[in-house]
Write an enzyme that holds these catalytic residues in place. Sequence first.
Site, mmCIF file in Angstrom:
data_model
loop_
_atom_site.group_PDB
_atom_site.id
_atom_site.type_symbol
_atom_site.label_atom_id
_atom_site.label_comp_id
_atom_site.label_asym_id
_atom_site.label_seq_id
_atom_site.Cartn_x
_atom_site.Cartn_y
_atom_site.Cartn_z
ATOM 1 N N CYS A 147 0.704 -1.358 0.032
ATOM 2 C CA CYS A 147 -0.130 -0.057 0.033
ATOM 3 C C CYS A 147 0.884 1.106 -0.150
ATOM 4 O O CYS A 147 1.753 1.374 0.801
ATOM 5 C CB CYS A 147 -0.883 0.124 1.210
ATOM 6 S SG CYS A 147 -1.968 1.204 1.024
ATOM 7 N N CYS A 174 -0.087 4.280 0.634
ATOM 8 C CA CYS A 174 -0.474 5.235 1.397
ATOM 9 C C CYS A 174 -0.331 5.305 3.024
ATOM 10 O O CYS A 174 -0.684 6.075 3.799
ATOM 11 C CB CYS A 174 -1.968 5.318 1.246
ATOM 12 S SG CYS A 174 -2.626 5.454 -0.397
ATOM 13 N N CYS A 200 -1.820 -5.029 -1.431
ATOM 14 C CA CYS A 200 -3.059 -4.683 -2.179
ATOM 15 C C CYS A 200 -3.617 -5.958 -2.761
ATOM 16 O O CYS A 200 -2.911 -6.536 -3.564
ATOM 17 C CB CYS A 200 -2.928 -3.527 -2.992
ATOM 18 S SG CYS A 200 -4.515 -2.873 -3.456
ATOM 19 N N CYS A 231 -5.129 -5.049 0.797
ATOM 20 C CA CYS A 231 -4.945 -5.355 2.187
ATOM 21 C C CYS A 231 -5.870 -5.723 2.838
ATOM 22 O O CYS A 231 -6.936 -6.139 2.269
ATOM 23 C CB CYS A 231 -4.517 -3.846 2.795
ATOM 24 S SG CYS A 231 -5.797 -2.655 2.806
ATOM 25 N N CYS A 282 -10.746 0.884 2.084
ATOM 26 C CA CYS A 282 -9.611 1.194 1.481
ATOM 27 C C CYS A 282 -9.363 2.872 1.999
ATOM 28 O O CYS A 282 -9.818 3.718 1.330
ATOM 29 C CB CYS A 282 -9.733 1.254 0.088
ATOM 30 S SG CYS A 282 -8.401 1.650 -1.199
HETATM 31 S S1 SF4 Z 1 -6.939 -1.821 -0.966
HETATM 32 FE FE1 SF4 Z 1 -6.429 0.375 -0.540
HETATM 33 S S2 SF4 Z 1 -5.784 0.699 1.530
HETATM 34 FE FE2 SF4 Z 1 -5.665 -1.341 0.900
HETATM 35 S S3 SF4 Z 1 -3.739 -1.622 0.301
HETATM 36 FE FE3 SF4 Z 1 -4.687 -1.282 -1.614
HETATM 37 S S4 SF4 Z 1 -4.643 0.967 -1.913
HETATM 38 FE FE4 SF4 Z 1 -3.838 0.524 0.121
#
Ligand code: SF4
Length: 145
Positions: free
Chosen positions: A84, A86, A103, A105, A114
Amino acid sequence: MNLQALSPCTFRVSPFISPPKTSRHRSVIRARVEPSEKSVEIMRKFSEQYARKSGTYFCVDKGVTSVVIKGLAEHKDSLGAPLCPCRHYDDKHAEAGQGFWNCPCVPMRERKECHCMLFLTPDNDFAGQDQTISTDEIKASTANL
Ligand code: SF4
């Protein structure tokens, strides 16, 4: 008052800036590496497929979607896994090996959460109506970053 001092650009870190010399800062500010086209394409297709599978939608601002896809691709290139993009990690390689934040996750898989806003449930105020994004859209919306 000096308006330039209030400009958001004042606070932006150029992707081409060299990191400061101290090791403490070196781990925080890094030169942004452009991901390979192959990995961007892999993560673009993955995102489309997973949005359909999970019943989620891309953000109404495809620039958000594009930046996250490129961040995932960058991690796929550098770590071998779509960690991820972020979150902050003390040790990215260890996190990628552990898998929790690869991802999609665990919070996404278990609760459709998310925090990157890549996959949004229809009731989210920022959810658009698309589960597709083209290569050209990604290029156009990230061209000036
Ligand atoms: S689902 Fe969203 S929060 Fe989870 S790893 Fe992927 S981009 Fe990041």
